[in-house]
Design a protein around this motif. Sequence first.
Motif, short mmCIF file in Angstrom:
data_model
loop_
_atom_site.label_atom_id
_atom_site.label_comp_id
_atom_site.label_asym_id
_atom_site.label_seq_id
_atom_site.Cartn_x
_atom_site.Cartn_y
_atom_site.Cartn_z
N LYS A 61 0.82 -1.22 0.00
CA LYS A 61 0.00 0.00 0.00
C LYS A 61 0.84 1.26 0.00
CE LYS A 61 -3.98 -1.79 2.63
NZ LYS A 61 -4.75 -1.63 3.89
N LEU A 62 2.11 1.14 0.33
CA LEU A 62 2.95 2.30 0.56
C LEU A 62 3.39 2.92 -0.77
CD1 LEU A 62 4.42 3.87 2.88
CD2 LEU A 62 6.40 2.42 2.40
N PRO A 63 3.06 4.17 -1.02
CA PRO A 63 3.55 4.82 -2.24
C PRO A 63 5.08 4.78 -2.28
CG PRO A 63 1.86 6.15 -1.20
CD PRO A 63 2.20 5.07 -0.22
N GLY A 64 5.63 4.45 -3.43
CA GLY A 64 7.07 4.41 -3.56
C GLY A 64 7.69 3.11 -3.10
N ALA A 65 6.88 2.07 -2.93
CA ALA A 65 7.40 0.76 -2.54
C ALA A 65 6.67 -0.31 -3.33
CB ALA A 65 7.24 0.52 -1.05
N GLU A 66 7.33 -1.44 -3.54
CA GLU A 66 6.71 -2.57 -4.23
C GLU A 66 7.27 -3.86 -3.65
OE1 GLU A 66 5.68 -2.86 -8.69
OE2 GLU A 66 7.64 -3.84 -8.52
N VAL A 67 6.39 -4.81 -3.39
CA VAL A 67 6.80 -6.12 -2.87
C VAL A 67 7.04 -7.05 -4.05
CG1 VAL A 67 6.17 -8.08 -1.42
CG2 VAL A 67 5.47 -5.75 -0.77
N ALA A 68 8.28 -7.47 -4.20
CA ALA A 68 8.65 -8.35 -5.32
C ALA A 68 8.65 -9.82 -4.93
CB ALA A 68 10.03 -7.97 -5.86
N TYR A 69 8.90 -10.09 -3.64
CA TYR A 69 9.03 -11.48 -3.20
C TYR A 69 8.32 -11.69 -1.87
CZ TYR A 69 12.97 -11.73 -6.50
OH TYR A 69 13.77 -11.69 -7.62
N ILE A 70 7.70 -12.85 -1.75
CA ILE A 70 7.18 -13.35 -0.49
C ILE A 70 7.96 -14.62 -0.16
CG2 ILE A 70 5.21 -14.38 0.70
CD1 ILE A 70 4.93 -11.38 0.36
N GLY A 88 -3.68 -5.47 -0.64
CA GLY A 88 -3.17 -4.11 -0.53
C GLY A 88 -3.30 -3.31 -1.81
N GLY A 89 -3.68 -3.98 -2.88
CA GLY A 89 -3.92 -3.28 -4.14
C GLY A 89 -2.74 -3.25 -5.09
N GLN A 90 -1.66 -3.96 -4.78
CA GLN A 90 -0.51 -3.97 -5.69
C GLN A 90 -0.86 -4.75 -6.95
OE1 GLN A 90 3.59 -4.47 -4.13
NE2 GLN A 90 3.79 -6.16 -5.59
N LYS A 91 -0.56 -4.20 -8.09
CA LYS A 91 -0.90 -4.85 -9.36
C LYS A 91 0.05 -5.99 -9.68
CE LYS A 91 -3.14 -0.79 -11.35
NZ LYS A 91 -3.14 0.21 -12.45
N ARG A 92 1.31 -5.84 -9.34
CA ARG A 92 2.29 -6.88 -9.60
C ARG A 92 2.16 -7.98 -8.56
NH1 ARG A 92 8.90 -6.10 -9.22
NH2 ARG A 92 9.48 -8.31 -9.36
N THR A 93 2.03 -9.22 -9.00
CA THR A 93 1.97 -10.35 -8.07
C THR A 93 3.38 -10.73 -7.67
OG1 THR A 93 -0.06 -11.20 -9.05
CG2 THR A 93 1.25 -12.74 -7.74
N PRO A 94 3.70 -10.74 -6.38
CA PRO A 94 5.06 -11.10 -5.96
C PRO A 94 5.35 -12.57 -6.19
CG PRO A 94 3.65 -10.84 -4.04
CD PRO A 94 2.83 -10.42 -5.22
N GLU A 95 6.61 -12.88 -6.34
CA GLU A 95 7.04 -14.26 -6.51
C GLU A 95 7.16 -14.93 -5.14
OE1 GLU A 95 10.91 -16.84 -8.11
OE2 GLU A 95 10.70 -14.71 -8.64
N GLY A 96 6.66 -16.15 -5.02
CA GLY A 96 6.79 -16.91 -3.78
C GLY A 96 8.07 -17.73 -3.78
N VAL A 97 8.85 -17.60 -2.71
CA VAL A 97 10.15 -18.26 -2.60
C VAL A 97 10.28 -18.87 -1.22
CG1 VAL A 97 12.64 -17.94 -2.71
CG2 VAL A 97 11.16 -16.60 -4.22
N LYS A 98 10.73 -20.11 -1.14
CA LYS A 98 10.89 -20.74 0.19
C LYS A 98 12.16 -20.29 0.90
CE LYS A 98 7.99 -24.71 0.73
NZ LYS A 98 7.90 -26.12 1.17
N ASP A 99 13.27 -20.24 0.19
CA ASP A 99 14.55 -19.90 0.80
C ASP A 99 14.88 -18.44 0.49
OD1 ASP A 99 17.16 -19.65 1.71
OD2 ASP A 99 17.74 -21.66 1.04
N PHE A 100 14.78 -17.58 1.50
CA PHE A 100 14.99 -16.15 1.30
C PHE A 100 16.37 -15.83 0.77
CE2 PHE A 100 17.18 -16.58 5.25
CZ PHE A 100 18.08 -15.52 5.32
#
Length: 444
Positions: A61-70, A88-100
């Motif tokens: 939701k934060l302007p100027g930020a985007e979640v790329a990975y979960i 939160g309304g982000q248009k880009r779907t983040p990529e799911g990753v097990k090992d950060f």
Amino acid sequence: MDNKIERREFIKKISTFGLGMGLVGASAPQVFADGSPNEKIIVGVMGTNSRGAAVAEGFSKLPGAEVAYICDVDDQAIQNGIEAVEAGGQKRTPEGVKDFRRILEDKDLDALAIAAPDHWHAPASILALKAGKHVYVEKPCSHNPHEGELLVQAAKKYGKVVQMGNQRRSWPNVVQGIQEVKEGVIGDAYFARAWYANTRGSIGHGQTAPVPSGLDYDLWQGPAPRREYKDNLIHYNWHWFWHWGTGEILNNGTHFIDLCRWGLEVDYPEQVSSQGGRYAYDDDWETPDTQITSYDFQEGKTISWEGRSCNGQHIEGNSVGASFHGTEGSLVIHGNGYSTFDNDGNELKKVTVDSGDALDTTGPGFDLDADHLANFRDAIRNGSSLNSPIEDANKSVLLCQLGNIAHRTGRTLNCDVNTGKILDDEEAMKLWSREYEPGWEPTI
């Protein structure tokens, strides 16, 4: 008197209030010196079963930020995080990753937000810093004092922004209340009290069981020496086992002990004592469900913590909070608000705002998280001062850890007032650090 203030108008004034102790004018690293302040920060979120999902939604939701990975070791938690970002309304779907660790290789990733179990907080933060990433780490920033020391050293070495998620440092009315304490609204403040009361149930006696499908239990354990899987551990009850968790004093006390230390303008104590135990149930819970901890400072000030995990009777009308007491009165923090009283108990001033459910384990929600996340974003983008830089936040975490060490040793600790280190007690200092799974020892 009911004194309501406009939140957005007030937040503009925060930088003039001195959000930490001696922190005004201390700037975060200038990391976008050649870029635009409007540039997005790209974030990965680690640990999204509960609190991390709220953090992920907040960044989305934060302007100027985007979640790329979960990132999570559990498939369902990954799905939780992705759904939170979508909510939160982000248009880009983040990529799911097990090992950060895999996402740290992405040169476009700016920051890692960490909301995994406590035993992962400092090791994951340090790995992210070594990879050149900024870090937003939920409280507590470390499992033990040595990890906190390493994290502070790593932040300085790699020159990255590291903010802890003690969000009340950015809540406008809390900031105003703390400033009033510092300015003498209650005279000379000499005592502060922090508390948390909940009515948690028994966790029972866990049985050895097969690891659920979709859960990478080996990676969940990560830096901690390996133990067999039991059916009463994941996803929340790890908080009450010393091997992975840190008890209620660090689970919730960090927030309110931090407010006390901030308002009294103290750093390290002279003495720490702690009483209590596991009283409510006969089960596998190891940390105290009832804990009374006292911190005495050479400045002639005292902080007291009362944690009751299994008895939710309120204090000052609230399940959680902090209060300050001085020569001319008292100030009580309640949610994102506060009241002042004279020494006869007469309420002189009340500042209020809706603050949500204080016992929601995912946190107070974006309405109050937003300013803390935005402060982290701005520190990355233009070098704004952090509201909770790790070198200061770790001092509050250390207070909580010293309370646990006093509890576990059963005696008062004498401490170096310049460093917080325990003096003349080899047994207590054995709890300053921990053993690690071979090959997982954090290094900077």
